[in-house]
Motif scaffolding. Sequence first.
Motif, PDB file in Angstrom:
ATOM      1  N   ALA A 241       0.961  -1.234  -0.005  1.00  0.00           N
ATOM      2  CA  ALA A 241      -0.125  -0.045   0.249  1.00  0.00           C
ATOM      3  C   ALA A 241       0.788   1.185  -0.187  1.00  0.00           C
ATOM      4  N   PRO A 242       1.825   0.936   0.753  1.00  0.00           N
ATOM      5  CA  PRO A 242       2.213   2.548   0.660  1.00  0.00           C
ATOM      6  C   PRO A 242       3.369   2.968  -0.621  1.00  0.00           C
ATOM      7  N   LEU A 243       4.103   1.745  -0.793  1.00  0.00           N
ATOM      8  CA  LEU A 243       4.364   1.811  -2.176  1.00  0.00           C
ATOM      9  C   LEU A 243       3.379   1.962  -3.564  1.00  0.00           C
ATOM     10  N   MET A 244       2.776   1.476  -3.473  1.00  0.00           N
ATOM     11  CA  MET A 244       1.910   2.110  -4.215  1.00  0.00           C
ATOM     12  C   MET A 244       1.122   3.856  -4.325  1.00  0.00           C
ATOM     13  N   MET A 245       0.883   4.662  -2.651  1.00  0.00           N
ATOM     14  CA  MET A 245       0.391   5.091  -2.905  1.00  0.00           C
ATOM     15  C   MET A 245       1.908   6.705  -2.941  1.00  0.00           C
ATOM     16  N   PHE A 246       2.795   6.144  -2.743  1.00  0.00           N
ATOM     17  CA  PHE A 246       3.958   6.269  -3.512  1.00  0.00           C
ATOM     18  C   PHE A 246       3.858   6.805  -4.683  1.00  0.00           C
ATOM     19  N   THR A 247       3.884   5.905  -5.118  1.00  0.00           N
ATOM     20  CA  THR A 247       4.019   6.128  -6.784  1.00  0.00           C
ATOM     21  C   THR A 247       2.800   6.775  -7.302  1.00  0.00           C
ATOM     22  N   VAL A 248       1.572   6.636  -6.667  1.00  0.00           N
ATOM     23  CA  VAL A 248       0.347   7.472  -7.346  1.00  0.00           C
ATOM     24  C   VAL A 248       0.975   9.088  -7.644  1.00  0.00           C
ATOM     25  N   TYR A 249       1.162   9.180  -5.857  1.00  0.00           N
ATOM     26  CA  TYR A 249       1.110  10.803  -5.290  1.00  0.00           C
ATOM     27  C   TYR A 249       2.770  11.366  -6.794  1.00  0.00           C
ATOM     28  N   THR A 250       3.894  10.689  -6.911  1.00  0.00           N
ATOM     29  CA  THR A 250       4.811  10.898  -7.788  1.00  0.00           C
ATOM     30  C   THR A 250       4.429  11.063  -8.448  1.00  0.00           C
ATOM     31  N   CYS A 251       3.532  10.358  -9.731  1.00  0.00           N
ATOM     32  CA  CYS A 251       2.943   9.992 -10.653  1.00  0.00           C
ATOM     33  C   CYS A 251       2.440  11.555 -10.981  1.00  0.00           C
ATOM     34  N   ILE A 252       0.908  11.827 -10.119  1.00  0.00           N
ATOM     35  CA  ILE A 252       0.495  13.291 -10.606  1.00  0.00           C
ATOM     36  C   ILE A 252       1.465  14.432  -9.835  1.00  0.00           C
ATOM     37  N   ILE A 253       2.228  14.086  -9.243  1.00  0.00           N
ATOM     38  CA  ILE A 253       3.421  15.639  -9.535  1.00  0.00           C
ATOM     39  C   ILE A 253       4.216  15.901 -10.377  1.00  0.00           C
ATOM     40  N   LEU A 254       4.771  14.541 -11.089  1.00  0.00           N
ATOM     41  CA  LEU A 254       4.868  15.020 -12.139  1.00  0.00           C
ATOM     42  C   LEU A 254       4.002  15.232 -13.390  1.00  0.00           C
ATOM     43  N   LEU A 255       2.907  14.491 -13.787  1.00  0.00           N
ATOM     44  CA  LEU A 255       1.911  14.867 -14.472  1.00  0.00           C
ATOM     45  C   LEU A 255       1.776  16.678 -15.119  1.00  0.00           C
ATOM     46  N   SER A 256       1.715  17.061 -13.081  1.00  0.00           N
ATOM     47  CA  SER A 256       1.339  18.304 -13.338  1.00  0.00           C
ATOM     48  C   SER A 256       2.249  19.249 -13.495  1.00  0.00           C
ATOM     49  N   TRP A 257       3.408  18.224 -12.387  1.00  0.00           N
ATOM     50  CA  TRP A 257       4.924  20.067 -13.255  1.00  0.00           C
ATOM     51  C   TRP A 257       4.812  19.596 -14.729  1.00  0.00           C
ATOM     52  N   PHE A 258       4.976  18.761 -15.229  1.00  0.00           N
ATOM     53  CA  PHE A 258       4.767  18.493 -16.893  1.00  0.00           C
ATOM     54  C   PHE A 258       3.868  19.136 -17.415  1.00  0.00           C
ATOM     55  N   GLY A 259       2.765  18.681 -16.792  1.00  0.00           N
ATOM     56  CA  GLY A 259       1.540  18.662 -17.811  1.00  0.00           C
ATOM     57  C   GLY A 259       1.393  20.460 -17.710  1.00  0.00           C
ATOM     58  N   ALA A 260       1.919  21.093 -16.919  1.00  0.00           N
ATOM     59  CA  ALA A 260       1.836  22.572 -16.572  1.00  0.00           C
ATOM     60  C   ALA A 260       2.630  23.929 -17.430  1.00  0.00           C
ATOM     61  N   LYS A 261       3.754  22.877 -17.623  1.00  0.00           N
ATOM     62  CA  LYS A 261       4.851  23.383 -19.038  1.00  0.00           C
ATOM     63  C   LYS A 261       3.687  23.237 -20.183  1.00  0.00           C
ATOM     64  N   MET A 262       3.985  22.323 -20.790  1.00  0.00           N
ATOM     65  CA  MET A 262       3.027  22.153 -22.012  1.00  0.00           C
ATOM     66  C   MET A 262       2.043  23.053 -22.165  1.00  0.00           C
ATOM     67  N   ILE A 263       1.151  22.874 -20.891  1.00  0.00           N
ATOM     68  CA  ILE A 263       0.372  23.723 -21.037  1.00  0.00           C
ATOM     69  C   ILE A 263       0.703  25.596 -21.314  1.00  0.00           C
ATOM     70  N   VAL A 264       1.129  25.978 -21.187  1.00  0.00           N
ATOM     71  CA  VAL A 264       2.074  27.653 -20.851  1.00  0.00           C
ATOM     72  C   VAL A 264       2.354  27.556 -22.706  1.00  0.00           C
ATOM     73  N   VAL A 265       3.045  26.314 -23.188  1.00  0.00           N
ATOM     74  CA  VAL A 265       3.075  26.163 -24.925  1.00  0.00           C
ATOM     75  C   VAL A 265       2.255  26.168 -25.720  1.00  0.00           C
ATOM     76  N   ASP A 266       1.702  25.744 -24.881  1.00  0.00           N
ATOM     77  CA  ASP A 266       0.079  25.635 -25.888  1.00  0.00           C
ATOM     78  C   ASP A 266       0.443  23.902 -26.505  1.00  0.00           C
ATOM     79  N   SER A 267       1.324  23.623 -25.899  1.00  0.00           N
ATOM     80  CA  SER A 267       0.903  21.938 -26.591  1.00  0.00           C
ATOM     81  C   SER A 267       0.089  21.093 -25.755  1.00  0.00           C
ATOM     82  N   LEU A 268      -0.572  21.299 -25.454  1.00  0.00           N
ATOM     83  CA  LEU A 268      -1.970  20.019 -23.804  1.00  0.00           C
ATOM     84  C   LEU A 268      -2.517  20.906 -23.372  1.00  0.00           C
TER      85      LEU A 268
END
Length: 583
Positions: A241-268
């Motif tokens: 369970a903790p390993l799973m939740m760590f992975t989930v939140y890591t993915c969310i952070i990475l998606l938010s970080w890289f996704g926000a950058k893509m939104i700024v440059v209109d690629s997402l």
Amino acid sequence: MLRRVLKEVKEYKAASVATPIFMIGEVLMETLIPFLMASIIDDGVNAGDIDHIYKVGGLMILAAAIGLAAGMAGGRFGAKASAGLAKNLRESMFNQIQTYSFANIDRFSTAGLVTRLTTDVTNVQMAYQMSLRMMMRAPASMLCAMLMAFSINAELSMIYLVAVLLLGTILFFIIRHATAYFEQAFPKYDALNASIQENVSAIRVVKAYVREEKETDKFHKASENIYKIFVKAENNVIFNAPLMMFTVYTCIILLSWFGAKMIVVDSLTTGELMSLLAYCMNILMSLMMLSMVFVMISMSTASIRRIYEVLNETSEIHNPKHPVTEVADGSIQFKNVEFAYKKDSEEPVLKNINLDIHSGETIGIIGGTGSAKTSLVNLISRLYDVTKGEILVGGKNVKEYDLDSLRNQVSVVLQKNVLFTGTIYDNLRWGNLEATDEECQEACRLACADEFIERFPKKYETHIEQGGNNVSGGQKQRLCIARALLKKPKILILDDSTSAVDTATDAKIRRAFREEIPDTTKLIIAQRISSVQDADRIIVMEEGEVNGFGTHEELLASNEIYREVYESQTKGGGDFDEKGGAA
């Protein structure tokens, strides 16, 4: 092994097939909702198109309703299929146990069979239900979400792929390590159930000897062993369970970080990022479901193996191709018989047995403890099969008879008397389901059981508690003798079945046998010479061999063992287990 267990799905195959179909339907609807949500945000909210919001929102509600209905149907059919499998497994195991010979039963403990019929079957039921629902739902959800995510943005979706591969590898090693502990746990359940069974069935002895504290300590140790093994197993699974939740939140952070950058440059777009985050949760939650299924399957693997052992065990005693169904008479012949409980035993229990017993004779059998008296008579009705030689009943080898026909004509009152919950009539009719009240009462008269039954307020309708705990040992023995007599057998075997009866009543029973059932061959195992001295002939057993065979007078003159025990008993004490008689 798994194929044999799954055969028991039988009439629940349709429910088993319907469950994953409905689960896939639920997954498709769940996968569609984030896609529709992205359309609402990008083409409705951002564009200010209220009609589009209503239209797509309505589709979302419809998809959610269909998904809910599919999920409910999947749950219903999954419960039906898994409960049906458990029901069929229990029935098949119970029916299989009924076919076992005594040799088969000896391989399993009573507590072990109870655990397999209860705990092990429940584990398989839970694993099967989770497999039908989650095992289909989780991979389908993961695959659909992954495809939708890659169709939106392949670069960001690589985050999912890396996370899934990494988690899958780690979970494989966690579950593999935990499975070894689960396999050790279930034999410990056998020990726990054995402790409970022994204590409850012998609770009067426990209290009489003030052994409550010792028995509690024994139970505590058995329970502690199970606790320790499961703690070891859970110490491995707990990282899941903790390993799973760590992975989930890591993915969310990475998606938010890289996704926000893509939104700024209109690629997402914002809607696409929201969909990707939703798919992230779908993918990783599906992986968590899969890990739970694998844990349950790892637990049930040991249970499946134990259930398979019961289902795969075949009786060593079975009917011949063309069985004889009529027993001509009660004559018995032993021809060079040897017997061992295990085929690889170095020393047989019975050896070189040659006997010729005429129909209608009363034969006494005496000998010290361990002299194989019970083993001798168990061979007559094929409760066990001989290792060498042959036994003839009614002039035919017992292996030629239909088992039911033979055992209906060879009635055995076993050493351990067992009564079942129900009335006295119910217990008596185990000997003959069609017996009338008058026939039951006549059998009780012959067994001298009518004397105490008539004193009960409800007489023959008196309720017998489990194990016959509300009647005395002697009363229990007499009821068991009456039950055997109702079969109207050609051979009646009493295995020390009057040991708890006083000598006067014992004499009445023997006189009734002699006068009322003269054509029935009677074999009476006893420790008291007074119980057998008026028999037509007496067998003296010693260490698995016939030491003497003759009348009371002949044995007194020629058999040292018989003479010594007779003298010791008539002089005020002693039997075959006393010094002098045990030689």
